[in-house]
Motif scaffolding. Structure first.
Motif, mmCIF file in Angstrom:
data_model
loop_
_atom_site.group_PDB
_atom_site.id
_atom_site.type_symbol
_atom_site.label_atom_id
_atom_site.label_comp_id
_atom_site.label_asym_id
_atom_site.label_seq_id
_atom_site.Cartn_x
_atom_site.Cartn_y
_atom_site.Cartn_z
ATOM 1 N N GLU A 180 -21.750 5.663 6.806
ATOM 2 C CA GLU A 180 -21.080 6.571 7.734
ATOM 3 C C GLU A 180 -19.783 7.143 7.164
ATOM 4 O OE1 GLU A 180 -20.038 2.332 8.988
ATOM 5 O OE2 GLU A 180 -21.898 3.386 8.673
ATOM 6 N N GLY A 181 -19.284 6.566 6.099
ATOM 7 C CA GLY A 181 -18.062 7.063 5.491
ATOM 8 C C GLY A 181 -18.288 7.848 4.214
ATOM 9 N N ALA A 182 -19.520 8.269 3.982
ATOM 10 C CA ALA A 182 -19.844 8.962 2.729
ATOM 11 C C ALA A 182 -19.124 10.295 2.586
ATOM 12 C CB ALA A 182 -21.351 9.167 2.620
ATOM 13 N N LYS A 183 -18.849 10.968 3.704
ATOM 14 C CA LYS A 183 -18.182 12.265 3.652
ATOM 15 C C LYS A 183 -16.717 12.172 4.057
ATOM 16 C CE LYS A 183 -22.362 14.869 4.473
ATOM 17 N NZ LYS A 183 -23.058 15.839 5.307
ATOM 18 N N SER A 184 -16.157 10.980 4.023
ATOM 19 C CA SER A 184 -14.769 10.760 4.440
ATOM 20 C C SER A 184 -13.861 10.636 3.231
ATOM 21 C CB SER A 184 -14.673 9.486 5.274
ATOM 22 O OG SER A 184 -15.485 9.585 6.414
ATOM 23 N N PHE A 185 -12.559 10.789 3.496
ATOM 24 C CA PHE A 185 -11.562 10.585 2.448
ATOM 25 C C PHE A 185 -11.131 9.128 2.383
ATOM 26 C CE2 PHE A 185 -10.709 15.165 3.246
ATOM 27 C CZ PHE A 185 -11.048 15.615 1.992
ATOM 28 N N GLY A 186 -10.783 8.538 3.523
ATOM 29 C CA GLY A 186 -10.380 7.138 3.577
ATOM 30 C C GLY A 186 -9.170 6.832 2.714
ATOM 31 N N ILE A 187 -8.112 7.596 2.866
ATOM 32 C CA ILE A 187 -6.936 7.460 2.000
ATOM 33 C C ILE A 187 -6.347 6.051 2.068
ATOM 34 C CG2 ILE A 187 -4.570 8.281 1.634
ATOM 35 C CD1 ILE A 187 -5.577 11.042 2.626
ATOM 36 N N PHE A 188 -6.106 5.555 3.285
ATOM 37 C CA PHE A 188 -5.532 4.213 3.417
ATOM 38 C C PHE A 188 -6.504 3.141 2.963
ATOM 39 C CE2 PHE A 188 -2.506 5.779 6.925
ATOM 40 C CZ PHE A 188 -1.548 6.078 5.979
ATOM 41 N N TYR A 189 -7.806 3.375 3.135
ATOM 42 C CA TYR A 189 -8.804 2.422 2.654
ATOM 43 C C TYR A 189 -8.731 2.307 1.134
ATOM 44 C CZ TYR A 189 -13.170 0.192 1.504
ATOM 45 O OH TYR A 189 -14.097 -0.669 0.980
ATOM 46 N N ILE A 190 -8.654 3.434 0.465
ATOM 47 C CA ILE A 190 -8.595 3.432 -1.003
ATOM 48 C C ILE A 190 -7.310 2.767 -1.487
ATOM 49 C CG2 ILE A 190 -8.420 4.914 -3.044
ATOM 50 C CD1 ILE A 190 -10.242 6.913 -1.527
ATOM 51 N N ILE A 191 -6.183 3.131 -0.891
ATOM 52 C CA ILE A 191 -4.902 2.534 -1.281
ATOM 53 C C ILE A 191 -4.917 1.029 -1.023
ATOM 54 C CG2 ILE A 191 -2.432 2.450 -0.732
ATOM 55 C CD1 ILE A 191 -2.623 5.491 -0.204
ATOM 56 N N GLY A 192 -5.468 0.632 0.112
ATOM 57 C CA GLY A 192 -5.550 -0.794 0.435
ATOM 58 C C GLY A 192 -6.408 -1.556 -0.554
ATOM 59 N N GLN A 193 -7.548 -0.994 -0.926
ATOM 60 C CA GLN A 193 -8.417 -1.655 -1.891
ATOM 61 C C GLN A 193 -7.763 -1.753 -3.269
ATOM 62 O OE1 GLN A 193 -11.394 -3.245 -1.356
ATOM 63 N NE2 GLN A 193 -10.710 -2.941 0.742
ATOM 64 N N LEU A 194 -7.069 -0.697 -3.675
ATOM 65 C CA LEU A 194 -6.343 -0.751 -4.953
ATOM 66 C C LEU A 194 -5.264 -1.827 -4.929
ATOM 67 C CD1 LEU A 194 -5.956 3.055 -5.764
ATOM 68 C CD2 LEU A 194 -7.344 1.387 -6.999
ATOM 69 N N PHE A 195 -4.549 -1.923 -3.813
ATOM 70 C CA PHE A 195 -3.496 -2.929 -3.682
ATOM 71 C C PHE A 195 -4.068 -4.340 -3.734
ATOM 72 C CE2 PHE A 195 -0.764 -5.597 -0.965
ATOM 73 C CZ PHE A 195 0.404 -5.519 -1.703
ATOM 74 N N ILE A 196 -5.136 -4.585 -2.991
ATOM 75 C CA ILE A 196 -5.760 -5.916 -2.967
ATOM 76 C C ILE A 196 -6.297 -6.277 -4.351
ATOM 77 C CG2 ILE A 196 -7.686 -7.262 -2.027
ATOM 78 C CD1 ILE A 196 -5.372 -6.907 -0.081
ATOM 79 N N ASN A 197 -6.958 -5.354 -5.008
ATOM 80 C CA ASN A 197 -7.488 -5.630 -6.347
ATOM 81 C C ASN A 197 -6.376 -5.888 -7.354
ATOM 82 O OD1 ASN A 197 -10.115 -5.451 -5.481
ATOM 83 N ND2 ASN A 197 -10.293 -3.281 -5.977
ATOM 84 N N ALA A 198 -5.260 -5.150 -7.236
ATOM 85 C CA ALA A 198 -4.126 -5.379 -8.135
ATOM 86 C C ALA A 198 -3.519 -6.760 -7.892
ATOM 87 C CB ALA A 198 -3.075 -4.297 -7.948
ATOM 88 N N LEU A 199 -3.418 -7.158 -6.623
ATOM 89 C CA LEU A 199 -2.909 -8.499 -6.321
ATOM 90 C C LEU A 199 -3.814 -9.573 -6.894
ATOM 91 C CD1 LEU A 199 -1.642 -8.347 -2.630
ATOM 92 C CD2 LEU A 199 -0.289 -8.641 -4.693
ATOM 93 N N GLN A 200 -5.117 -9.411 -6.736
ATOM 94 C CA GLN A 200 -6.049 -10.386 -7.276
ATOM 95 C C GLN A 200 -5.964 -10.456 -8.788
ATOM 96 O OE1 GLN A 200 -9.810 -9.119 -5.714
ATOM 97 N NE2 GLN A 200 -9.534 -10.227 -3.784
ATOM 98 N N LEU A 201 -5.704 -9.337 -9.408
ATOM 99 C CA LEU A 201 -5.598 -9.298 -10.862
ATOM 100 C C LEU A 201 -4.337 -10.008 -11.360
ATOM 101 C CD1 LEU A 201 -6.842 -7.977 -13.463
ATOM 102 C CD2 LEU A 201 -5.228 -6.125 -13.091
ATOM 103 N N VAL A 202 -3.254 -9.905 -10.602
ATOM 104 C CA VAL A 202 -1.961 -10.412 -11.058
ATOM 105 C C VAL A 202 -1.669 -11.834 -10.577
ATOM 106 C CG1 VAL A 202 0.527 -10.028 -10.822
ATOM 107 C CG2 VAL A 202 -0.975 -8.118 -11.300
ATOM 108 N N ILE A 246 -3.374 -14.724 -9.762
ATOM 109 C CA ILE A 246 -3.917 -15.950 -10.348
ATOM 110 C C ILE A 246 -3.296 -16.259 -11.708
ATOM 111 C CG2 ILE A 246 -6.024 -17.048 -11.212
ATOM 112 C CD1 ILE A 246 -7.466 -15.681 -8.860
ATOM 113 N N PRO A 247 -3.229 -15.320 -12.654
ATOM 114 C CA PRO A 247 -2.564 -15.659 -13.922
ATOM 115 C C PRO A 247 -1.074 -15.979 -13.750
ATOM 116 C CG PRO A 247 -3.852 -13.660 -14.175
ATOM 117 C CD PRO A 247 -3.853 -13.998 -12.726
ATOM 118 N N MET A 248 -0.412 -15.291 -12.822
ATOM 119 C CA MET A 248 1.011 -15.537 -12.614
ATOM 120 C C MET A 248 1.247 -16.950 -12.055
ATOM 121 S SD MET A 248 3.749 -13.317 -10.437
ATOM 122 C CE MET A 248 3.020 -13.706 -8.871
ATOM 123 N N VAL A 249 0.471 -17.345 -11.062
ATOM 124 C CA VAL A 249 0.631 -18.674 -10.480
ATOM 125 C C VAL A 249 0.266 -19.738 -11.505
ATOM 126 C CG1 VAL A 249 -0.300 -20.250 -8.733
ATOM 127 C CG2 VAL A 249 0.327 -17.920 -8.102
#
Length: 128
Positions: A55-77, A79-82
């Motif tokens: 249902e979101g194929a024709k959507s922009f989802g700006i906050f969804y994209i930003i949120g996913q980038l933020f979560i993935n960046a946190l997951q990337l950083v 575990i090695p930092m801790v």
């Protein structure tokens, strides 16, 4: 005063995020109550829609994209930092009694903060 500048920015961003979230909840409820559901659907598709679903194929989802980038960046950083922080801390301690005491406090603090975070997320998830 310069030392607390980052803390203030984080606090202001947190307050702004919560305020905007509540404002969008009220906006959604008011638009739906007024029969303007199509306006809300447009706002939702531009800002919030999950673009990975059909249902979101024709959507922009700006906050969804930003949120996913933020979560993935946190997951990337995180575990090695801790892991690195723990290794450095453990190797720098010479007294085994201090290590035992610090380990108990660390695990207790981590466990307690995890439980509180899960409880808070569950409550917010049930309300929203």
């Amino acid at each position: 005063m310069k030392k607390n500048n980052l803390t203030k920015k984080i606090f202001y961003a947190l307050v702004l995020g919560v305020t905007m979230g509540v404002a969008f909840l009220f906006l959604r409820e008011n638009l739906i109550a007024q029969g303007k559901e199509s306006v809300w659907n447009t706002i939702n598709s531009i800002l919030f829609q999950d673009i990975t679903k059909t249902e979101g194929a024709k959507s922009f989802g700006i906050f969804y994209i930003i949120g996913q980038l933020f979560i993935n960046a946190l997951q990337l950083v995180i575990i090695p930092m801790v892991f690195t922080s723990i290794i450095i801390a453990v190797t720098s301690i010479q007294d085994s009694k201090s290590l035992k005491r610090i380990s108990y406090k660390t695990f207790l603090g981590f466990g307690l903060s995890s439980v509180l975070a899960l409880l808070y997320a569950s409550i917010v998830g049930m309300v929203a």
